[in-house]
Design a protein around this motif. Structure first.
Motif, mmCIF file in Angstrom:
data_model
loop_
_atom_site.group_PDB
_atom_site.id
_atom_site.type_symbol
_atom_site.label_atom_id
_atom_site.label_comp_id
_atom_site.label_asym_id
_atom_site.label_seq_id
_atom_site.Cartn_x
_atom_site.Cartn_y
_atom_site.Cartn_z
ATOM 1 N N LEU A 245 25.327 37.602 47.657
ATOM 2 C CA LEU A 245 26.482 37.434 48.537
ATOM 3 C C LEU A 245 26.852 38.770 49.175
ATOM 4 O O LEU A 245 26.518 39.841 48.670
ATOM 5 C CB LEU A 245 27.677 36.890 47.748
ATOM 6 C CG LEU A 245 27.528 35.477 47.172
ATOM 7 C CD1 LEU A 245 28.742 35.131 46.315
ATOM 8 C CD2 LEU A 245 27.356 34.448 48.286
ATOM 9 N N PHE B 180 34.847 35.063 42.899
ATOM 10 C CA PHE B 180 33.494 35.389 42.443
ATOM 11 C C PHE B 180 33.463 35.559 40.935
ATOM 12 O O PHE B 180 32.537 35.075 40.261
ATOM 13 C CB PHE B 180 33.006 36.662 43.126
ATOM 14 C CG PHE B 180 31.670 37.143 42.620
ATOM 15 C CD1 PHE B 180 30.500 36.552 43.058
ATOM 16 C CD2 PHE B 180 31.590 38.172 41.692
ATOM 17 C CE1 PHE B 180 29.266 36.980 42.582
ATOM 18 C CE2 PHE B 180 30.370 38.611 41.211
ATOM 19 C CZ PHE B 180 29.198 38.006 41.658
ATOM 20 N N GLU C 220 38.086 38.894 45.039
ATOM 21 C CA GLU C 220 37.003 38.885 44.062
ATOM 22 C C GLU C 220 37.204 37.931 42.885
ATOM 23 O O GLU C 220 36.224 37.545 42.232
ATOM 24 C CB GLU C 220 36.744 40.293 43.523
ATOM 25 C CG GLU C 220 37.803 40.822 42.579
ATOM 26 C CD GLU C 220 37.370 42.137 41.922
ATOM 27 O OE1 GLU C 220 37.010 42.104 40.739
ATOM 28 O OE2 GLU C 220 37.415 43.178 42.604
ATOM 29 N N VAL D 117 32.709 38.460 49.505
ATOM 30 C CA VAL D 117 33.593 38.737 48.374
ATOM 31 C C VAL D 117 34.301 40.063 48.610
ATOM 32 O O VAL D 117 33.660 41.081 48.855
ATOM 33 C CB VAL D 117 32.795 38.772 47.051
ATOM 34 C CG1 VAL D 117 33.715 39.129 45.880
ATOM 35 C CG2 VAL D 117 32.104 37.442 46.811
ATOM 36 N N GLY E 141 31.426 32.377 40.929
ATOM 37 C CA GLY E 141 30.667 32.935 42.041
ATOM 38 C C GLY E 141 29.485 32.107 42.467
ATOM 39 O O GLY E 141 29.146 32.046 43.659
ATOM 40 N N THR F 104 30.106 33.127 52.005
ATOM 41 C CA THR F 104 31.283 33.833 51.511
ATOM 42 C C THR F 104 31.041 35.341 51.470
ATOM 43 O O THR F 104 29.975 35.809 51.058
ATOM 44 C CB THR F 104 31.651 33.349 50.093
ATOM 45 O OG1 THR F 104 31.854 31.943 50.115
ATOM 46 C CG2 THR F 104 32.900 34.050 49.589
ATOM 47 N N CYS G 221 29.662 41.640 50.563
ATOM 48 C CA CYS G 221 30.811 42.246 49.892
ATOM 49 C C CYS G 221 31.522 43.230 50.810
ATOM 50 O O CYS G 221 30.898 43.873 51.658
ATOM 51 C CB CYS G 221 30.344 42.971 48.623
ATOM 52 S SG CYS G 221 31.690 43.579 47.568
ATOM 53 N N VAL H 255 28.073 41.474 43.060
ATOM 54 C CA VAL H 255 28.129 40.532 44.189
ATOM 55 C C VAL H 255 26.817 40.522 44.946
ATOM 56 O O VAL H 255 26.240 39.459 45.220
ATOM 57 C CB VAL H 255 29.304 40.882 45.122
ATOM 58 C CG1 VAL H 255 29.242 40.044 46.396
ATOM 59 C CG2 VAL H 255 30.632 40.685 44.413
#
Length: 548
Positions: A424, A394, A391, A407, A398, A405, A426, A419
């Motif tokens: 994105l 990010f 993380e 995270v 980020g 990606t 996670c 996130v």
């Protein structure tokens, strides 16, 4: 999380509940399955299980040319029988379960099989276990008929593997009859995972784990339906894996014998895939890479300042490219983990030639950190991977990360919601709840940790792929890994598998069921620790497994 004072009371409740219900209790008792399926109905009749229980695949569209289903059935029989001598007498007229019929219906399996056979011909034989594969199943066990057959229906063979595990938990050895029995028939179970990513991290850099130990961990994962083994292969302390493109890298292993060959890695991947488990490989760059320079000292910023990896050198990225190229021939999972956490960039600014490079390129330390991560991402993508990063990437930049990606949250709560709000994906592993090396983290905390906490938008919820419990290796090795993982990882496994509406609102109501599952793990040869106390605790007093 239960307080220390309340834990003895919880174990007292275990005693009461266990006294009230046996294995897979009848209509009046609890359902002793772990993780709890999405939908369960059962009756009150006890069946005898035939000594020569048969597997039938009539009508299945899955050809099982690689023996995945056949081998899983034999493993299921082994954990049901548990080396007991099955020599009782079957009485005429007793309800006898003669076999298990499995129907795998998805036409996609034909494509998967063809691809697997093609890879086999290339000496890279494996099963194609795609991320997000359908893992659902329906398991039916009738109470009437002659003969009786359990029926498994699944879209893919991986759903069928989960069904066989559930079936195994319905069976138990009757010490009086000396036969295997199945209680509470008829059963109808419909099931599917809540999250597609249900992971467990192991760390072979801090302590080497022999291949049989890794395989035993994979086997134990299948009992609670975890499906991703995150292999944190290398770190500062050791580089144990053979990399043909740069053969001196494993000079950074602890010793000559504490290594994995390419063939070892392929064997582990294939072993896992045949059990429905993907292997996620990680190299943690640019930090956590001191061991790389044992074989190639030019990867270090200098002889006295050895990490992170030299951001100014083309050779650094040639090595990363070589590693990921070799990975692509071994690790077939959709994702590769590139780390990116805990990067102390001071070596870059205290090494004159790197400082000059930074000035020449108009970068400060933060810019160089971002440059390194993004360049490593591009290399991974060129080899067909989606990327997972810890993380910090990010938190620091980020908006610059590749949109593919994932995270990986670890520092604490509240990250996943940020996130997914940024669009994105996670994975949740917040260390206060799901780090197994935190021995003071109790199973109750593992169970109650919710990956979708404060995420209410359905589109954003789908960006949470799931979660992972992390078995960091600073203080574990082959001698104690299993009792540090289990049963706490099983508590998280139910959170990741079972529909949220079926999850317990508090841990009191699942204590007895998890206690039975922990005993089941012990019976199957998995050194799961008692529920009482903290991670890796020993039993406090003599007594039954189910009372600890």
């Amino acid at each position: 999380m239960a307080s220390a004072l309340s834990r003895p009371l919880l174990l007292l409740l275990v005693l009461v509940l266990l006294a009230a219900a046996g294995p897979c209790a009848g209509a009046g008792g609890r359902v002793d399955l772990w993780p709890m399926p999405a939908s369960v109905s059962r009756g009150a009749r006890t069946l005898l299980v035939a000594r020569d229980l048969r597997l039938s695949t009539d009508g299945s569209r899955y050809a099982d040319a690689l023996g995945v289903l056949r081998d899983a059935f034999q493993r299921m029989l082994a954990v049901v029988e548990l080396d007991h001598v099955i020599n009782g007498t079957y009485y005429q007229g007793a309800p006898l379960l003669a076999g298990v019929r499995v129907a795998v219906t998805s036409p996609d399996d034909e494509v998967v099989l063809a691809l697997a056979l093609a890879l086999l011909m290339l000496s890279l034989s494996c099963i194609v276990l795609n991320f997000g594969v359908d893992e659902s199943y329906k398991l039916s066990v009738p109470a009437t008929g002659n003969p009786l057959y359990a029926q498994i229906e699944a879209q893919t063979v991986y759903g069928a593997l989960h069904a066989l595990e559930t079936f195994s938990q319905l069976c138990s050895f009757d010490f009086n009859a000396r036969l295997i029995e199945l209680h509470s028939a008829p059963w109808t179970i419909q099931d599917a995972p809540r999250f597609p990513y249900r992971g467990l991290l192991i760390d072979t850099s801090r302590h080497y784990l022999p291949v049989p130990v890794i395989k035993s961990v994979i086997d134990s994962m299948t009992f609670s339906k975890l499906n991703v083994l995150h292999w944190h292969i290398v770190d500062e302390q050791s580089f144990p894996l053979q990399i043909p493109s740069f053969p001196k890298l494993w000079n950074g292993a602890y010793s000559y014998s504490e290594r994995y060959t390419v063939d070892d890695a392929i064997d582990i991947v294939q072993y896992a895939e045949k059990r429905g488990v993907n292997v996620l490989a990680e190299i943690d760059v640019p930090g956590h890479a001191l061991s790389w320079g044992v074989g190639y000292p030019s990867l270090w910023p200098s002889a006295t300042c050895k990490e992170p990896l030299d951001v100014s050198s083309d050779f650094t990225f040639q090595v990363i490219n070589g590693i990921l190229s070799d990975f692509s021939k071994i690790f077939k999972f959709k994702f590769v983990h590139l780390g990116g956490d805990e990067v102390n960039t001071s070596c870059w600014t205290t090494t004159p030639r790197i400082k000059s490079w930074l000035i020449q390129h108009g970068m400060n330390e933060s810019d160089a950190y971002r440059y390194f991560v993004l360049k490593a991402q591009k290399i991974a993508i060129s080899h067909g991977y989606d990327i997972i990063n810890w993380e910090e990437t990010f938190n620091n930049f980020g908006d610059k990360l590749d949109r593919r990606t994932v995270v990986h949250n670890w520092l604490g709560s509240g990250v996943a919601e940020k996130v997914v709000a940024a669009g994105l994906r996670c994975i949740v592993s917040n260390q206060d709840k799901w780090y197994l090396d935190h021995l003071d983290a109790t199973w109750e905390g593992f169970y109650m940790n919710e990956p979708l906490s404060n995420i209410y938008n359905p589109a954003q919820q789908k960006l949470v792929l799931g979660g992972e419990v992390c078995m960091w290796g600073e203080h574990i090795d082959a001698s104690d890994i299993q009792q540090t993982i289990w049963p706490r990882a099983a508590a998280a496994a139910e959170r990741l598998w079972t529909p949220i509406e079926k999850l317990a609102k508090d841990t009191t109501s699942v204590t007895a069921r998890l206690a039975r599952f922990r005993c089941l793990l012990n019976q199957r040869g998995v050194a799961a620790a008692p529920l009482a106390g903290y991670g890796r605790s020993a039993p406090s007093d003599p007594g039954s497994c189910q009372r600890q």
